[in-house]
Write a protein that holds these residues in place. Sequence first.
Motif, short mmCIF file in Angstrom:
data_model
loop_
_atom_site.label_atom_id
_atom_site.label_comp_id
_atom_site.label_asym_id
_atom_site.label_seq_id
_atom_site.Cartn_x
_atom_site.Cartn_y
_atom_site.Cartn_z
N GLY A 116 0.80 -1.22 0.00
CA GLY A 116 0.00 0.00 0.00
C GLY A 116 0.83 1.26 0.00
O GLY A 116 0.34 2.34 -0.38
N SER A 174 6.45 4.21 4.62
CA SER A 174 6.17 2.96 5.34
C SER A 174 5.35 3.30 6.57
O SER A 174 5.83 4.00 7.47
CB SER A 174 7.48 2.28 5.76
OG SER A 174 7.19 1.14 6.53
N LYS A 175 4.15 2.79 6.59
CA LYS A 175 3.28 3.07 7.74
C LYS A 175 3.99 2.65 9.03
O LYS A 175 4.00 3.38 10.01
CB LYS A 175 1.97 2.30 7.55
CG LYS A 175 0.98 2.47 8.65
CD LYS A 175 -0.30 1.73 8.30
CE LYS A 175 -1.14 1.51 9.53
NZ LYS A 175 -2.36 0.77 9.25
N THR A 176 4.60 1.49 9.01
CA THR A 176 5.22 0.96 10.23
C THR A 176 6.69 1.34 10.38
O THR A 176 7.24 1.28 11.48
CB THR A 176 5.17 -0.58 10.20
OG1 THR A 176 5.81 -1.03 8.99
CG2 THR A 176 3.74 -1.08 10.23
N GLY A 181 -2.95 0.12 5.13
CA GLY A 181 -1.93 0.35 4.10
C GLY A 181 -2.52 0.43 2.70
O GLY A 181 -2.23 1.36 1.94
N ARG A 182 -3.39 -0.53 2.34
CA ARG A 182 -3.92 -0.55 0.96
C ARG A 182 -5.02 0.49 0.74
O ARG A 182 -5.56 0.59 -0.37
CB ARG A 182 -4.40 -1.95 0.61
CG ARG A 182 -5.40 -2.55 1.59
CD ARG A 182 -5.60 -4.04 1.34
NE ARG A 182 -6.39 -4.68 2.38
CZ ARG A 182 -5.91 -5.12 3.54
NH1 ARG A 182 -4.63 -4.95 3.84
NH2 ARG A 182 -6.70 -5.70 4.43
N GLN A 208 -3.93 -5.93 -4.75
CA GLN A 208 -3.71 -5.77 -3.31
C GLN A 208 -5.00 -5.36 -2.61
O GLN A 208 -5.38 -5.95 -1.60
CB GLN A 208 -2.61 -4.74 -3.00
CG GLN A 208 -2.28 -4.77 -1.51
CD GLN A 208 -1.58 -3.53 -0.97
OE1 GLN A 208 -1.50 -2.51 -1.63
NE2 GLN A 208 -1.09 -3.63 0.25
N GLN A 265 -4.61 -8.37 7.60
CA GLN A 265 -3.85 -9.14 6.60
C GLN A 265 -2.88 -10.09 7.29
O GLN A 265 -1.69 -10.08 7.04
CB GLN A 265 -3.11 -8.23 5.59
CG GLN A 265 -2.13 -7.21 6.16
CD GLN A 265 -2.78 -6.02 6.78
OE1 GLN A 265 -3.75 -5.48 6.23
NE2 GLN A 265 -2.28 -5.59 7.92
O1 F6P Z 1 2.23 -6.85 2.85
C1 F6P Z 1 1.68 -6.50 4.07
C2 F6P Z 1 1.69 -5.03 4.30
O2 F6P Z 1 1.46 -4.84 5.65
C3 F6P Z 1 0.67 -4.27 3.45
O3 F6P Z 1 -0.61 -4.35 3.94
C4 F6P Z 1 1.24 -2.90 3.49
O4 F6P Z 1 0.65 -2.09 2.53
C5 F6P Z 1 2.69 -3.23 3.22
O5 F6P Z 1 2.91 -4.41 3.96
C6 F6P Z 1 3.68 -2.16 3.58
O6 F6P Z 1 3.68 -1.86 4.94
P1 F6P Z 1 4.37 -0.56 5.50
O7 F6P Z 1 3.68 0.60 4.90
O8 F6P Z 1 4.21 -0.62 6.98
O9 F6P Z 1 5.83 -0.59 5.09
#
Ligand code: F6P
Length: 548
Positions: free
Chosen positions: A148, A199-201, A261-262, A343, A498
């Motif tokens: 995402g 990256s969200k995380t 994310g998506r 996705q 997910q």
């Molecule tokens: O593939 C799993 C996932 O968590 C997706 O849902 C997300 O879009 C992607 O990884 C990227 O995650 P992040 O934005 O935390 O890096």
Amino acid sequence: MSMPTFMHNDDLLALQEVLASQSLLSLFVEDAQRVDRFSCEASGLYLDYSKNRVNERVMGLLLATVREKGLPEKIQALFSGELVNYTEKRPALHTALRGAIQTPVDKQTLIMAAQAQMAAFVDSVHSGRWLGATGKTITDVINIGIGGSDLGPLMVTQALRAYRHKGIRCQFVSNVDAADLLAKLEVANPESTLFVVASKTFTTLETLTNATTARSWLIDAMGDNADISKHFVATTSNVANAVAFGICEDNVFPMWDWVGGRYSLWSSIGLPIALGVGMDHFKALLAGARDMDTHFASQPFESNMPVILAVLGVWYANYWEAESHAVIPYAHDLRTFPKYLQQLDMESNGKSAGRDGPVKYSTGPIIWGEAGTNGQHSFHQLLHQGTRLVPVDFIAPMKANHEHGAHQIHLFANCLSQSYALMVGKTREQAKQEFLDIGYSEEESERLADHKVMEGNRPTNTILMNQLTPKNLGALIALYEHKVFVQSVLWDINPFDQWGVELGKKISTLISAVMTDLGDAGDFDASTQNLIRRFQAVQGDNDHESDS
Ligand code: F6P
């Protein structure tokens, strides 16, 4: 794993049998109003779903099922920020990002501040006030993200190519294979390149690996002049990790755990979109999605576009045993839309756990596709004559974003020709006659006729828009988001988690440890151990393979 595909509604099962014996063309003959009856308009989009194997009774029953499943209340719960992502105990407030009416006030404040930060930044880059470490203006934006944090911005930036800011080239890196990053770096000048680490995380292996290599590339190239704060910004909910990476806190654009994310391209994850096409166009994208939100939340289900697409998908997945669904945009700039939808749809509805235990029916189909007309010269053969039923969504802007009218006529004519051919097919008599007409003997024509027979009656939707504009694109994306949501309600699954991707991620860390002699190979089966050994054996060998 075998799973019964049918949901249990006896009336619908009986109607499926009736419709299976009726040709699509005969349904048009029987009902002069069929196109009006089975079409609707919303937010700049027109949906013709008359070429589906449905009648009014089927649609009525499918829509009744949606009501029985409590869709009106579920829509309300989604928009108002209830914990619809019940396995992660979070709301899914992507609609709030485009200003949907029910947005909770606390979220509105956060969103407006984030958009103001984005707007100011985009303006400073576009106006040339934002300078690289050696005083150069930014010409290249490289977004580093995956899933995402990549697909939405990539798809939209490509789709809005006609609106691009002429001074900025946007590129996207996602794959941990360095070939992806290196190909983009090859054409970039470090002094005028801005990396957006998305990256969200801020814990995702691919993104952090790529960002670290990009940072080294910049430092190596610029030496003493290197200043990470002028060349790296982040879009994340994990400010601490971004700052630890070396990104200045002022240049961290916020994300929140209440946006999946998506579903995040509408948030600051959309920064590369705004950098690529301008903040005004980004806002128009949001406005198009907001229009679709309003339509979805308020329109009766009989003319509610996301609901109609959703029930048609369920009709084929659960009553006709369709295992996949093709999405074919007749617009080259939308070529990444099917990949983006993979996705959105499969990470959302590729689930087998229902709210109250394992489901007993098929859920999300395999989503696939490619831009027309290219697909016609590769996989359309299977659509026309294969043994599997593949419902298709054709998506077509009618007016081109260029001046080459002749191309556009061919493109649109091909789109219509495909849905027509899929519907009418070719009879055995016609097939045989075609062989006779080119001089084959009676015996040969009789023997070969089956090879040209096309069963027809293949269901399609056609979604039209006047032109591929930011607003229409926003509406199109939101249409599919809501379709996916409605299907999740019908299948009783949580579309916002997910968990299925987690196991592979964990195991890859363990295997990496074994490959670098830090882990215990004995934890793995003989096949995996053998494959690791084979990998290790070629690593010490620096020679490139020669084919000669
Ligand atoms: O593939 C799993 C996932 O968590 C997706 O849902 C997300 O879009 C992607 O990884 C990227 O995650 P992040 O934005 O935390 O890096």
